[in-house]
Design a protein around this motif. Structure first.
Motif, mmCIF file in Angstrom:
data_model
loop_
_atom_site.group_PDB
_atom_site.id
_atom_site.type_symbol
_atom_site.label_atom_id
_atom_site.label_comp_id
_atom_site.label_asym_id
_atom_site.label_seq_id
_atom_site.Cartn_x
_atom_site.Cartn_y
_atom_site.Cartn_z
ATOM 1 N N ASP A 142 47.942 -8.064 -8.420
ATOM 2 C CA ASP A 142 47.671 -7.039 -9.421
ATOM 3 C C ASP A 142 47.299 -7.703 -10.748
ATOM 4 O O ASP A 142 47.667 -8.847 -10.995
ATOM 5 C CB ASP A 142 48.962 -6.216 -9.594
ATOM 6 C CG ASP A 142 48.705 -4.815 -10.088
ATOM 7 O OD1 ASP A 142 47.564 -4.514 -10.494
ATOM 8 O OD2 ASP A 142 49.652 -4.018 -10.068
ATOM 9 N N ASP A 143 46.584 -6.949 -11.593
ATOM 10 C CA ASP A 143 46.200 -7.431 -12.928
ATOM 11 C C ASP A 143 45.491 -8.779 -12.827
ATOM 12 O O ASP A 143 45.681 -9.664 -13.665
ATOM 13 C CB ASP A 143 47.436 -7.551 -13.850
ATOM 14 C CG ASP A 143 48.209 -6.238 -13.945
ATOM 15 O OD1 ASP A 143 47.646 -5.187 -13.589
ATOM 16 O OD2 ASP A 143 49.379 -6.260 -14.370
ATOM 17 N N GLU A 199 40.125 -1.923 -11.112
ATOM 18 C CA GLU A 199 41.073 -0.962 -11.687
ATOM 19 C C GLU A 199 40.517 -0.372 -12.975
ATOM 20 O O GLU A 199 39.723 -1.007 -13.662
ATOM 21 C CB GLU A 199 42.352 -1.690 -12.122
ATOM 22 C CG GLU A 199 43.243 -2.164 -11.049
ATOM 23 C CD GLU A 199 44.593 -2.578 -11.651
ATOM 24 O OE1 GLU A 199 45.596 -2.215 -11.052
ATOM 25 O OE2 GLU A 199 44.632 -3.258 -12.697
#
Ligand code: C2E
Ligand code: CA
Ligand code: CA
Ligand code: CA
Length: 242
Positions: A142-143, A199
């Motif tokens: 993630d990120d 995202e």
């Protein structure tokens, strides 16, 4: 129970159909209303509540995904792991038990951990992730792109998916995708043979640029906000009706 799981669609950028969801926890506070994780996760982590809450979210999300799979074969569910969950020696057994109890096919579950969590102790992360992967689940970073310094270590982790951080998507303001940081991050993802999910896609221009860069999947307000399970069921019903 004051906690709820909301679900945000992850869409195929070409057909713009939901191919999965990310589970995002919410706290329905009796006085303060619906709270986002930013308002309580840190506190919950400090109070030692996160492993339990995280496990509850996992169980809830997997059970719900089984229902959605009845009409949407192969539908995926992404669930976030907290730092304390990742360092718990019971994690693999717990995830295995949830898969067995709910009947969710393991390859439909994507466990998300942030790049910074993964890189805190690389050897330990590699061990935990390998153990989780024996269950047949998939792992997402993630990120992605926010922890660039340790990029050279990326190959050491058994990761399948990277979620391109929304800051890079937000920076895609030019009329051409070439030269953007998002392009560079997507290039890195490909180099390591990782499937990218963008995202924080908030407008059609970003979606178009990402499509040009051959990013297959995306998530963001442009497609749908996180919503309660019943609303997502409605969205999937409308989607299969065409
Ligand atoms: P995250 O994993 O990076 O999740 C994506 C966040 O971006 C979500 O915020 C989502 O609502 C938001 N988002 C989605 N589309 C857009 C967009 O187009 N623009 C913008 N600006 N934001 C968008 P949310 O739900 O407030 O969650 C915040 C963070 O809390 C998550 O970030 C995740 O790190 C954490 N979190 C959420 N649920 C859980 C959970 O069950 N367990 C753990 N450990 N962490 C969780
Ligand atoms: Ca996430
Ligand atoms: Ca993220
Ligand atoms: Ca984040």
């Amino acid at each position: 129970m004051q906690f709820e799981v909301h679900y945000q669609p992850i869409v195929d950028l070409n057909g713009e159909l939901a191919v999965g969801v990310e589970a995002l926890v919410r706290w329905r506070h009796p006085v303060r209303g619906l709270l986002a994780p930013g308002d309580f996760i840190e506190l919950a982590e400090t109070l030692g509540l996160m492993p339990g809450l995280g496990l509850w979210v996992l169980r809830e999300a997997c059970a719900q995904a089984v229902v959605w799979q009845q009409d949407n074969p192969g539908f995926k569910v992404n669930v976030n792991l907290s730092a304390t969950q990742l360092s718990s020696p019971e994690l693999t057994d717990e995830v295995g038990a949830v898969l067995a109890d709910t009947g969710l096919p393991p390859n439909s579950l994507v466990l998300e951990l942030t790049e910074s969590m993964a890189l805190t102790d690389l050897t330990e992360s590699a061990r935990v992730l390998s153990s989780l992967k024996t269950l047949g689940v998939r792992i997402a970073l993630d990120d992605f792109g926010t922890g660039f310094s340790s990029l050279s270590h990326l190959g050491a982790l058994p990761v399948d998916v990277v979620k391109i951080d929304k800051s890079f998507v937000a920076a895609m303001r030019e009329t051409t995708a070439t030269g953007s940081v998002a392009e560079a991050v997507l290039h890195i993802a490909r180099t390591f043979n990782l499937a990218p999910v963008a995202e924080g896609v908030e407008d059609e221009m970003q979606a178009t640029l990402l499509r040009e860069l051959a990013c297959a999947e995306a998530q963001g307000y442009h497609f749908a906000r996180p919503m309660p399970a019943a609303e997502l069921t409605g969205l999937l019903t409308r989607q299969s009706a065409g």
